[in-house]
Design a protein around this motif. Structure first.
Motif, PDB file in Angstrom:
ATOM      1  N   ASP A 195       0.822  -1.304   0.132  1.00 21.77           N
ATOM      2  CA  ASP A 195      -0.142   0.117   0.123  1.00 21.77           C
ATOM      3  C   ASP A 195       0.910   1.341  -0.011  1.00 21.77           C
ATOM      4  O   ASP A 195       0.778   2.232  -0.821  1.00 21.77           O
ATOM      5  N   GLU A 198       2.241   2.007  -3.385  1.00 25.13           N
ATOM      6  CA  GLU A 198       1.228   2.352  -4.330  1.00 25.13           C
ATOM      7  C   GLU A 198       0.915   4.042  -4.211  1.00 25.13           C
ATOM      8  O   GLU A 198       0.733   4.754  -5.148  1.00 25.13           O
ATOM      9  N   ASP A 199       1.168   4.435  -2.638  1.00 19.76           N
ATOM     10  CA  ASP A 199       1.036   5.768  -2.501  1.00 19.76           C
ATOM     11  C   ASP A 199       2.057   6.627  -2.884  1.00 19.76           C
ATOM     12  O   ASP A 199       1.941   7.729  -3.503  1.00 19.76           O
ATOM     13  N   HIS A 201       3.866   5.958  -5.642  1.00 20.82           N
ATOM     14  CA  HIS A 201       3.664   5.856  -7.026  1.00 20.82           C
ATOM     15  C   HIS A 201       2.646   7.136  -7.229  1.00 20.82           C
ATOM     16  O   HIS A 201       2.675   7.919  -8.473  1.00 20.82           O
ATOM     17  N   LYS A 202       1.567   7.273  -6.603  1.00 25.63           N
ATOM     18  CA  LYS A 202       0.677   8.228  -6.845  1.00 25.63           C
ATOM     19  C   LYS A 202       1.130   9.369  -6.862  1.00 25.63           C
ATOM     20  O   LYS A 202       0.598  10.528  -7.562  1.00 25.63           O
ATOM     21  N   LYS A 203       2.060   9.778  -6.053  1.00 23.67           N
ATOM     22  CA  LYS A 203       2.983  11.195  -6.033  1.00 23.67           C
ATOM     23  C   LYS A 203       3.913  11.230  -6.771  1.00 23.67           C
ATOM     24  O   LYS A 203       4.553  12.296  -7.044  1.00 23.67           O
ATOM     25  N   GLY A 204       4.016  10.253  -8.117  1.00 23.81           N
ATOM     26  CA  GLY A 204       5.082  10.330  -9.240  1.00 23.81           C
ATOM     27  C   GLY A 204       6.380  10.084  -8.772  1.00 23.81           C
ATOM     28  O   GLY A 204       7.350  10.425  -9.411  1.00 23.81           O
TER      29      GLY A 204
END
Length: 492
Positions: A195, A198-199, A201-204
């Motif tokens: 998790d 994934e967080d 990656h969401k921030k680039g």
């Protein structure tokens, strides 16, 4: 050797004047002045003998004659840097390779665990071309600035968490978010890392490495749940990162059945990078990074030479080879299995009789006893643990220390020559201290008045608010509980 031996008071006064005050002494209120040592024993200036349960650095025993002989013999012949061709460095690397999975076949020798971990970060960054690192809560990986940045144990007291550092929950099945009653805590804790990735990656951003002690020590002598490392490695590698196992505290057979603590996670599990240090030279400054040919190749391809003045010198490697010989010749891994199992069994039986012992955990000669005021709330018995340490030193000449976020875990990482009789002595004296505490009837299971709190500031990216609340509710200590207990601990 010093030309003259100073009186203890003179030594302490000079230390206070000349040495930085952040360099703390054991037993700072009444330090022990140690002038010699042998095996698992320390001796003060008056000849008083102390049983050493602290010094995991002196892995095969203080001042082992075989180590001293090897160091002196090589020092008498040659000690230059590793740019000159010499047998010792390659022979030592070959011996280390035989203890590791086959793919970990390239070695870099350095002087300390901190240097090893710093180099591991560089290798990971160069190989992945990513920056971000995932670490475990309460982790400590060294004193260099790069390592303070990835050590929650340190950075929370300093500048705080960097944007590129991400903190996963410590997989503590006694006190953590998933406990002994969970059907698969290894998978559950690994999913918190998934998790977290994934967080990120969401921030680039992209993951360079997951960095973890194979058995978290500062976190409280934690034994990780089965299956945790393999699943984390799967998630990290899928994200383009590498898995770094920090064996600085736990390597070289301390866990007994295995040479490396990461091997507790299964024969098929292999990190991408392994760091080692403390016990490697038995007190001589020797450390190392082991990695794959592919990662080493990427590091070489950057065109920048890596050179370490004192890493892998002929003397250092002679010492390292001698340590490996003693581990085998004296069956120290077998000793860790036998003595560690016996001590753990004795402590577990003690736990069954005394509520103040919340948990006994460990493997080989890596053991922890967590003291609590009450078992249901798991309220840390921090001051009681400190008092046990103080009394063991003053009354029984046994040196132990504490660890864990609340310093309520008595830890045992003695030299590997620690014997059955030493285990019996430790148990006997801890029994006296525990029974004495309980006989005062002053450690309460209720906490009616809160006047002293130990706060845990949790900056975890995963479920941080819920996890913080769970931990904070267990962290209060009271004057009517521990404070009164300490004033009455005078019986034997």
């Amino acid at each position: 050797m010093a030309q003259e031996e100073l009186r203890k008071e003179e030594t302490l006064a000079m230390r206070n004047r000349l040495i930085g005050q952040s360099c703390k002494l054991f037993y700072s209120e009444d330090p022990v002045k140690i002038v010699r040592a042998r095996g698992q024993y320390l001796f003060d200036e008056n000849g008083k003998r102390y049983l050493d349960c602290i010094s995991n650095v002196q892995h095969v025993g203080h001042c082992h004659p075989a180590i001293t002989k090897a160091a002196a013999a090589q020092m008498d012949v040659l000690n230059t840097n590793s740019r000159f061709l010499h047998d010792n460095i390659v022979l030592y690397a070959d011996r280390l390779a035989a203890t590791l999975p086959q793919k970990l076949c390239v070695f870099y020798f350095v002087n300390s665990g901190s240097e090893a971990n710093d180099l591991a970060l560089r290798l990971a960054h160069q190989y992945t071309q990513h920056e971000d690192v995932v670490v475990l809560d309460h982790a400590y990986h060294g004193h260099l600035m790069s390592l303070i940045d990835i050590s929650p144990y340190k950075f929370r007291k300093l500048a705080g968490q960097k944007e590129w550092v991400h903190v996963a929950p410590l997989p503590d099945t006694y006190r953590g978010i998933y406990r002994e009653d969970h059907p698969n805590p290894g998978q559950a804790y690994a999913d918190t890392v998934k998790d977290l990735i994934e967080d990120v990656h969401k921030k680039g951003r992209k993951i360079s490495a997951f960095f973890a002690e194979s058995l978290p020590s500062v976190g409280g002598q934690i034994i990780l749940p089965q299956g945790y490392f393999p699943k984390v490695a799967e998630y990290v590698r899928s994200a383009g990162g590498v898995f770094v196992a920090d064996e600085v505290q736990t390597g070289f057979g301390r866990v007994g059945h295995h040479f490396w603590a990461f091997q507790l996670q299964g024969d098929d599990f292999c990190p991408d990078i392994v760091t080692m240090g403390k016990p490697m030279g038995n007190g001589h400054p020797l450390a190392c990074v082991a990695t794959t040919a592919e990662i080493a190749g990427a590091f070489t391809a950057n065109g920048v030479e890596y050179f370490n003045t004192f890493g892998g010198t002929p003397v250092s490697c002679a010492v390292g080879l001698a340590v490996l010989d003693v581990i085998v010749e004296e069956d120290l891994r077998g000793n860790a299995v036998r003595v560690g199992a016996h001590l753990k069994d004795l402590l577990t039986k003690l736990k069954a009789r005394h509520e103040i012992i919340g948990d006994v955990r460990g493997v080989g000669l890596f053991l922890g006893i967590e003291l609590v005021i009450d078992r249901e709330k798991k309220t840390p018995a921090t001051e009681a643990a400190a008092h046990v340490v103080k009394r063991l030193k003053e009354e029984d000449q046994i040196c132990v220390s504490t660890d864990g976020p609340w310093e309520n875990v008595l830890k045992f990482k003695p030299p590997m020559c620690f014997g059955m009789e030493n285990a019996e002595l430790v148990l006997t004296n801890i029994v006296n201290k525990v029974i004495c505490m309980l006989s005062t009837q002053s450690i309460k299971t209720s906490t009616p008045k809160y006047n002293h709190f130990i706060f845990f500031r949790h900056e975890n990216n995963y479920n941080s608010r819920t996890h913080s609340q769970k931990l904070l509710k267990y962290c209060s200590l009271t004057s009517s509980g521990v404070g009164v207990t300490l004033s009455k601990l005078s019986c034997r």
